[in-house]
Write a protein that holds these residues in place. Sequence first.
Motif, mmCIF file in Angstrom:
data_model
loop_
_atom_site.group_PDB
_atom_site.id
_atom_site.type_symbol
_atom_site.label_atom_id
_atom_site.label_comp_id
_atom_site.label_asym_id
_atom_site.label_seq_id
_atom_site.Cartn_x
_atom_site.Cartn_y
_atom_site.Cartn_z
ATOM 1 N N PRO A 18 0.802 -1.230 0.000
ATOM 2 C CA PRO A 18 0.000 0.000 0.000
ATOM 3 C C PRO A 18 0.836 1.282 0.000
ATOM 4 O O PRO A 18 0.407 2.304 -0.511
ATOM 5 N N ARG A 19 2.038 1.198 0.556
ATOM 6 C CA ARG A 19 2.886 2.391 0.582
ATOM 7 C C ARG A 19 3.314 2.800 -0.811
ATOM 8 O O ARG A 19 3.702 3.938 -1.049
ATOM 9 N N HIS A 20 3.309 1.880 -1.755
ATOM 10 C CA HIS A 20 3.866 2.160 -3.072
ATOM 11 C C HIS A 20 2.836 2.198 -4.193
ATOM 12 O O HIS A 20 3.218 2.334 -5.350
ATOM 13 N N ILE A 21 1.564 2.080 -3.874
ATOM 14 C CA ILE A 21 0.562 2.142 -4.940
ATOM 15 C C ILE A 21 -0.273 3.415 -4.852
ATOM 16 O O ILE A 21 -1.229 3.571 -5.576
ATOM 17 N N GLY A 22 0.110 4.325 -3.989
ATOM 18 C CA GLY A 22 -0.584 5.602 -3.896
ATOM 19 C C GLY A 22 -1.819 5.537 -3.027
ATOM 20 O O GLY A 22 -2.212 4.475 -2.546
ATOM 21 N N PRO A 23 -2.433 6.687 -2.829
ATOM 22 C CA PRO A 23 -3.612 6.748 -1.957
ATOM 23 C C PRO A 23 -4.822 6.060 -2.593
ATOM 24 O O PRO A 23 -5.007 6.090 -3.807
ATOM 25 N N SER A 24 -5.641 5.481 -1.748
ATOM 26 C CA SER A 24 -6.858 4.826 -2.215
ATOM 27 C C SER A 24 -7.891 5.897 -2.584
ATOM 28 O O SER A 24 -7.712 7.081 -2.302
ATOM 29 N N GLU A 25 -8.995 5.455 -3.181
ATOM 30 C CA GLU A 25 -10.072 6.396 -3.533
ATOM 31 C C GLU A 25 -10.578 7.111 -2.286
ATOM 32 O O GLU A 25 -10.809 8.325 -2.304
ATOM 33 N N ALA A 26 -10.738 6.369 -1.196
ATOM 34 C CA ALA A 26 -11.236 6.972 0.050
ATOM 35 C C ALA A 26 -10.240 8.008 0.586
ATOM 36 O O ALA A 26 -10.634 9.088 1.049
ATOM 37 N N GLU A 27 -8.959 7.692 0.516
ATOM 38 C CA GLU A 27 -7.938 8.634 0.976
ATOM 39 C C GLU A 27 -7.905 9.883 0.094
ATOM 40 O O GLU A 27 -7.736 11.000 0.588
ATOM 41 N N GLN A 28 -8.058 9.698 -1.204
ATOM 42 C CA GLN A 28 -8.092 10.847 -2.115
ATOM 43 C C GLN A 28 -9.288 11.740 -1.804
ATOM 44 O O GLN A 28 -9.162 12.966 -1.760
#
Length: 119
Positions: free
Chosen positions: A6-16
């Motif tokens: 998860p640290r390397h695939i960017g923020p999730s939709e919810a985080e965005q």
Amino acid sequence: MTEFIPRHIGPSEAEQTQMLEDLGLSSLDELVREIVPDSILLRGDYKLPDGCSEQEALTELKEVAGKNRVKRSLIGQGYYGTIVPPVIQRNVFENPAWYTSYTPYQAEISQGRLEALFN
């Protein structure tokens, strides 16, 4: 899933979505417009060519490269025959402190090499 992925695939939709809410923005495009200066922000049609296969790209690159004229390289010419004083040879060029402190993939070794060249 490990913590690494998860640290390397960017923020999730919810985080965005949470980030945009915290910033008071409604979309990533709005965020980009807020951050990137107008003088360098591309807008509208970018007029990019259609995508192509790897083989088509290689064929086009070979065609372009075929227009190059090969000339004699003079890079490094004239350095041979230079006498390097032993004190410089050992303390700058052969000094292990410039390269053994770090592993080869760390940026710091590049800094050490630059310092050695500079000195």
